[in-house]
Design a protein around this motif. Structure first.
Motif, PDB file in Angstrom:
ATOM      1  N   ALA A  27     -17.943  -8.534  -9.326  1.00  0.00           N
ATOM      2  CA  ALA A  27     -19.201  -8.714  -8.423  1.00  0.00           C
ATOM      3  C   ALA A  27     -20.257  -8.565  -9.371  1.00  0.00           C
ATOM      4  CB  ALA A  27     -19.295  -7.750  -7.248  1.00  0.00           C
ATOM      5  N   THR A  31     -24.602 -10.500  -9.381  1.00  0.00           N
ATOM      6  CA  THR A  31     -25.545 -10.053  -8.865  1.00  0.00           C
ATOM      7  C   THR A  31     -26.922 -10.618  -9.788  1.00  0.00           C
ATOM      8  OG1 THR A  31     -25.599  -8.340 -10.614  1.00  0.00           O
ATOM      9  CG2 THR A  31     -24.786  -7.796  -8.647  1.00  0.00           C
ATOM     10  N   GLU A  32     -26.784 -10.927 -10.822  1.00  0.00           N
ATOM     11  CA  GLU A  32     -27.805 -11.707 -11.432  1.00  0.00           C
ATOM     12  C   GLU A  32     -28.152 -13.047 -11.039  1.00  0.00           C
ATOM     13  OE1 GLU A  32     -26.909 -11.088 -15.590  1.00  0.00           O
ATOM     14  OE2 GLU A  32     -27.694  -8.976 -15.316  1.00  0.00           O
ATOM     15  N   PHE A  38     -20.551  -4.399  -4.174  1.00  0.00           N
ATOM     16  CA  PHE A  38     -20.205  -3.667  -3.258  1.00  0.00           C
ATOM     17  C   PHE A  38     -20.630  -2.269  -3.613  1.00  0.00           C
ATOM     18  CE2 PHE A  38     -16.358  -6.466  -1.503  1.00  0.00           C
ATOM     19  CZ  PHE A  38     -17.052  -7.185  -0.691  1.00  0.00           C
ATOM     20  N   ARG A  39     -20.578  -1.975  -4.839  1.00  0.00           N
ATOM     21  CA  ARG A  39     -20.539  -0.482  -5.063  1.00  0.00           C
ATOM     22  C   ARG A  39     -21.812   0.001  -6.186  1.00  0.00           C
ATOM     23  NH1 ARG A  39     -15.411  -2.191  -4.775  1.00  0.00           N
ATOM     24  NH2 ARG A  39     -14.299  -1.224  -3.302  1.00  0.00           N
ATOM     25  N   ARG A  74     -23.515 -13.159   4.979  1.00  0.00           N
ATOM     26  CA  ARG A  74     -23.096 -13.243   3.609  1.00  0.00           C
ATOM     27  C   ARG A  74     -22.985 -14.737   3.287  1.00  0.00           C
ATOM     28  NH1 ARG A  74     -18.057 -10.796   0.524  1.00  0.00           N
ATOM     29  NH2 ARG A  74     -19.011 -10.643  -1.225  1.00  0.00           N
ATOM     30  N   GLN A 105     -12.521 -11.426  -9.500  1.00  0.00           N
ATOM     31  CA  GLN A 105     -12.086 -10.829  -8.213  1.00  0.00           C
ATOM     32  C   GLN A 105     -13.118 -11.449  -7.240  1.00  0.00           C
ATOM     33  OE1 GLN A 105     -11.939  -6.245  -8.812  1.00  0.00           O
ATOM     34  NE2 GLN A 105     -12.771  -7.070 -10.694  1.00  0.00           N
ATOM     35  N   ILE A 107     -15.372 -14.164  -4.899  1.00  0.00           N
ATOM     36  CA  ILE A 107     -15.111 -15.065  -4.036  1.00  0.00           C
ATOM     37  C   ILE A 107     -16.309 -16.173  -3.823  1.00  0.00           C
ATOM     38  CG2 ILE A 107     -13.676 -13.558  -2.527  1.00  0.00           C
ATOM     39  CD1 ILE A 107     -16.344 -13.872  -0.738  1.00  0.00           C
ATOM     40  N   ASP A 108     -17.134 -16.189  -4.748  1.00  0.00           N
ATOM     41  CA  ASP A 108     -18.396 -16.870  -4.626  1.00  0.00           C
ATOM     42  C   ASP A 108     -18.300 -18.384  -5.089  1.00  0.00           C
ATOM     43  OD1 ASP A 108     -18.814 -16.663  -7.429  1.00  0.00           O
ATOM     44  OD2 ASP A 108     -19.840 -14.729  -7.147  1.00  0.00           O
ATOM     45  N   HIS A 123      -8.937 -13.032  -5.342  1.00  0.00           N
ATOM     46  CA  HIS A 123      -9.100 -12.515  -3.984  1.00  0.00           C
ATOM     47  C   HIS A 123      -9.689 -13.999  -3.185  1.00  0.00           C
ATOM     48  CE1 HIS A 123      -9.872  -8.294  -5.663  1.00  0.00           C
ATOM     49  NE2 HIS A 123      -8.654  -8.585  -5.275  1.00  0.00           N
ATOM     50  N   THR A 195     -17.594  -4.994 -13.190  1.00  0.00           N
ATOM     51  CA  THR A 195     -16.452  -4.440 -12.161  1.00  0.00           C
ATOM     52  C   THR A 195     -16.410  -3.116 -12.456  1.00  0.00           C
ATOM     53  OG1 THR A 195     -14.291  -4.933 -11.293  1.00  0.00           O
ATOM     54  CG2 THR A 195     -14.676  -5.275 -13.688  1.00  0.00           C
ATOM     55  N   SER A 196     -16.481  -2.548 -11.089  1.00  0.00           N
ATOM     56  CA  SER A 196     -16.346  -0.959 -11.243  1.00  0.00           C
ATOM     57  C   SER A 196     -14.757  -0.595 -11.374  1.00  0.00           C
ATOM     58  CB  SER A 196     -16.586  -0.581  -9.620  1.00  0.00           C
ATOM     59  OG  SER A 196     -15.751  -1.144  -8.644  1.00  0.00           O
ATOM     60  N   ASN A 220     -20.332  -3.466 -18.493  1.00  0.00           N
ATOM     61  CA  ASN A 220     -20.596  -2.973 -17.310  1.00  0.00           C
ATOM     62  C   ASN A 220     -21.977  -2.153 -16.921  1.00  0.00           C
ATOM     63  OD1 ASN A 220     -19.562  -3.399 -14.280  1.00  0.00           O
ATOM     64  ND2 ASN A 220     -19.694  -1.260 -14.284  1.00  0.00           N
ATOM     65  N   ALA A 221     -22.668  -2.211 -15.981  1.00  0.00           N
ATOM     66  CA  ALA A 221     -23.977  -1.418 -16.098  1.00  0.00           C
ATOM     67  C   ALA A 221     -23.621   0.072 -15.737  1.00  0.00           C
ATOM     68  CB  ALA A 221     -24.753  -1.933 -14.811  1.00  0.00           C
ATOM     69  N   ARG A 237     -27.003  -4.211 -18.354  1.00  0.00           N
ATOM     70  CA  ARG A 237     -26.846  -5.453 -17.644  1.00  0.00           C
ATOM     71  C   ARG A 237     -26.173  -6.416 -18.634  1.00  0.00           C
ATOM     72  NH1 ARG A 237     -28.147  -5.072 -12.592  1.00  0.00           N
ATOM     73  NH2 ARG A 237     -27.932  -2.781 -12.499  1.00  0.00           N
ATOM     74  N   LEU A 238     -25.333  -7.314 -17.799  1.00  0.00           N
ATOM     75  CA  LEU A 238     -24.857  -8.603 -18.660  1.00  0.00           C
ATOM     76  C   LEU A 238     -25.656  -9.315 -19.276  1.00  0.00           C
ATOM     77  CD1 LEU A 238     -21.937  -8.844 -15.927  1.00  0.00           C
ATOM     78  CD2 LEU A 238     -21.591  -8.922 -18.637  1.00  0.00           C
TER      79      LEU A 238
HETATM   80  P1  NAD Z   1     -18.033  -3.610  -7.364  1.00  0.00           P
HETATM   81  O1  NAD Z   1     -19.470  -3.856  -6.478  1.00  0.00           O
HETATM   82  O2  NAD Z   1     -17.010  -2.382  -7.073  1.00  0.00           O
HETATM   83  O3  NAD Z   1     -18.578  -3.266  -8.957  1.00  0.00           O
HETATM   84  C1  NAD Z   1     -19.490  -4.077  -9.268  1.00  0.00           C
HETATM   85  C2  NAD Z   1     -19.834  -3.456 -10.555  1.00  0.00           C
HETATM   86  O4  NAD Z   1     -20.702  -4.155 -11.515  1.00  0.00           O
HETATM   87  C3  NAD Z   1     -20.424  -1.974 -10.557  1.00  0.00           C
HETATM   88  O5  NAD Z   1     -19.884  -0.918 -11.341  1.00  0.00           O
HETATM   89  C4  NAD Z   1     -22.006  -2.274 -11.091  1.00  0.00           C
HETATM   90  O6  NAD Z   1     -22.455  -1.099 -11.865  1.00  0.00           O
HETATM   91  C5  NAD Z   1     -21.703  -3.534 -12.152  1.00  0.00           C
HETATM   92  N1  NAD Z   1     -22.975  -4.483 -12.106  1.00  0.00           N
HETATM   93  C6  NAD Z   1     -23.644  -4.881 -11.081  1.00  0.00           C
HETATM   94  N2  NAD Z   1     -24.999  -5.603 -11.679  1.00  0.00           N
HETATM   95  C7  NAD Z   1     -24.472  -5.630 -13.063  1.00  0.00           C
HETATM   96  C8  NAD Z   1     -25.034  -6.494 -13.969  1.00  0.00           C
HETATM   97  N3  NAD Z   1     -25.847  -7.231 -13.674  1.00  0.00           N
HETATM   98  N4  NAD Z   1     -24.539  -6.458 -15.252  1.00  0.00           N
HETATM   99  C9  NAD Z   1     -23.418  -5.303 -15.428  1.00  0.00           C
HETATM  100  N5  NAD Z   1     -22.905  -4.827 -14.444  1.00  0.00           N
HETATM  101  C10 NAD Z   1     -23.363  -5.071 -13.176  1.00  0.00           C
HETATM  102  O7  NAD Z   1     -17.316  -4.981  -7.395  1.00  0.00           O
HETATM  103  P2  NAD Z   1     -15.993  -5.133  -7.981  1.00  0.00           P
HETATM  104  O8  NAD Z   1     -15.401  -4.238  -8.958  1.00  0.00           O
HETATM  105  O9  NAD Z   1     -15.873  -6.836  -8.237  1.00  0.00           O
HETATM  106  O10 NAD Z   1     -14.957  -4.969  -6.810  1.00  0.00           O
HETATM  107  C11 NAD Z   1     -14.943  -5.124  -5.610  1.00  0.00           C
HETATM  108  C12 NAD Z   1     -14.662  -6.447  -4.715  1.00  0.00           C
HETATM  109  O11 NAD Z   1     -15.962  -7.010  -4.622  1.00  0.00           O
HETATM  110  C13 NAD Z   1     -13.889  -7.705  -5.182  1.00  0.00           C
HETATM  111  O12 NAD Z   1     -12.641  -7.626  -4.608  1.00  0.00           O
HETATM  112  C14 NAD Z   1     -14.833  -8.863  -4.959  1.00  0.00           C
HETATM  113  O13 NAD Z   1     -13.873  -9.690  -3.991  1.00  0.00           O
HETATM  114  C15 NAD Z   1     -15.811  -8.374  -4.035  1.00  0.00           C
HETATM  115  N6  NAD Z   1     -17.079  -9.220  -4.122  1.00  0.00           N
HETATM  116  C16 NAD Z   1     -17.441 -10.055  -4.841  1.00  0.00           C
HETATM  117  C17 NAD Z   1     -18.730 -10.873  -4.701  1.00  0.00           C
HETATM  118  C18 NAD Z   1     -18.776 -12.030  -5.264  1.00  0.00           C
HETATM  119  O14 NAD Z   1     -18.025 -12.878  -5.048  1.00  0.00           O
HETATM  120  N7  NAD Z   1     -19.813 -12.323  -5.918  1.00  0.00           N
HETATM  121  C19 NAD Z   1     -19.633  -9.868  -4.286  1.00  0.00           C
HETATM  122  C20 NAD Z   1     -19.346  -8.616  -3.791  1.00  0.00           C
HETATM  123  C21 NAD Z   1     -18.125  -7.960  -3.908  1.00  0.00           C
END
Ligand code: NAD
Length: 249
Positions: A27, A31-32, A38-39, A74, A105, A107-108, A123, A195-196, A220-221, A237-238
């Motif tokens: 995820a 975020t950008e 999620f976390r 969402r 992972q 779904i977007d 997923h 990813t976390s 990862n951040a 940040r990526l």
């Molecule tokens: P997660 O929320 O558990 O972890 C995201 C990680 O990304 C965090 O550790 C965070 O520190 C890091 N992060 C956030 N912004 C960042 C950036 N700009 N640069 C670098 N790192 C950054 O998400 P996950 O590990 O993908 O796992 C959980 C589930 O989340 C997956 O199954 C997925 O389906 C779902 N999910 C998907 C989306 C999406 O499709 N965009 C969004 C939210 C959650």
């Protein structure tokens, strides 16, 4: 941020040497593009929403209107999001034959939207849904329309409940997951991005590659429970890492 030119050069070298490089994304890659993860501490979705209510099989079956209220909100974010520099960079690496493709992972759908050709959606993807009884396919718009009118969207064919084609907590994984996993025996470089590594079995990708002798680059951040397994770790940040990388490769 623990980024320096040596680390950037090291990642470039690894990409140029690898024969079977894959990206494994989460995820944090999106975020950008304005999609909350999620976390992340303070901005992650699970700070304010109970995942068992809106992202589990139980939540879907036993409180369907609440489930769809969340997914409708969402959907508004997912459907208007555009790929960012990381999605575009990964697509360009694949085009240059430096990357086999992406295992995500997310779904977007943003990796496909940015031009990546080989994308394993571990997923699922939010754009389609199906009947949980007869598997008839529907667009997500058709499902939302029914959810808004009836609370519980139902199938035309068999009256079964309709569900977005995304993997919920407590649900089995799609075929794409197992297809991606089988690629890892040959993978000599895994770029793990945003990813976390807290969701299993997806996070097993990392130890799996190490067991087969591949290298792992983790960007990862925040720190993760698998930082010790990685050959290169960058906490940043990526966009701050991908910008210089994309200028070099
Ligand atoms: P997660 O929320 O558990 O972890 C995201 C990680 O990304 C965090 O550790 C965070 O520190 C890091 N992060 C956030 N912004 C960042 C950036 N700009 N640069 C670098 N790192 C950054 O998400 P996950 O590990 O993908 O796992 C959980 C589930 O989340 C997956 O199954 C997925 O389906 C779902 N999910 C998907 C989306 C999406 O499709 N965009 C969004 C939210 C959650």
């Amino acid at each position: 941020m623990d980024l320096n030119i040596e680390k950037i050069q090291h990642i470039v070298d690894l990409l140029q040497e690898a024969q079977h490089a894959w990206a494994f994304t989460g995820a944090g890659v999106s975020t950008e593009s304005g999609i909350p993860d999620f976390r992340s501490v303070s901005s992650g979705l699970w700070e304010n929403v109970d995942p068992m209510e809106v992202a589990s099989v139980e939540g879907f079956l036993y409180n369907t209107p609440r489930f769809y209220e969340f997914w409708h909100w969402r959907f508004g974010i997912l459907d208007t999001a555009e790929p960012n520099i990381t999605h575009h960079w990964l697509a360009s690496l694949e085009q240059k034959e430096l990357l086999r493709g992406v295992m995500t992972q997310n779904i977007d759908g943003l990796h496909r939207k940015s031009g990546s050709q080989t994308v394993y959606e571990l997923h699922g993807c939010y754009e389609q849904g199906s009947c949980i009884k007869c598997q008839s396919q529907y667009t997500i718009e058709q499902i939302f329309e029914r959810a808004q009118q009836e609370g519980k969207p139902r199938c035309d064919q068999c009256e079964g409940l309709l569900k977005p084609n995304v993997t919920l907590f407590g649900e089995s994984l799609p075929a794409a997951f197992y297809e991606a996993f089988s690629e890892l025996a040959q993978c000599d470089l895994l770029l793990v991005l945003g990813t976390s590594l807290e969701v299993f079995p997806a996070a097993e990708m990392v130890p799996q590659v190490k067991q087969h002798g591949g290298q792992v680059v983790l960007i990862n951040a925040e720190s993760t429970g698998m930082d010790d397994l990685a050959d290169v770790v960058v906490h940043s940040r990526l966009k701050d890492v991908v910008q210089p990388l994309s200028e070099m490769i």
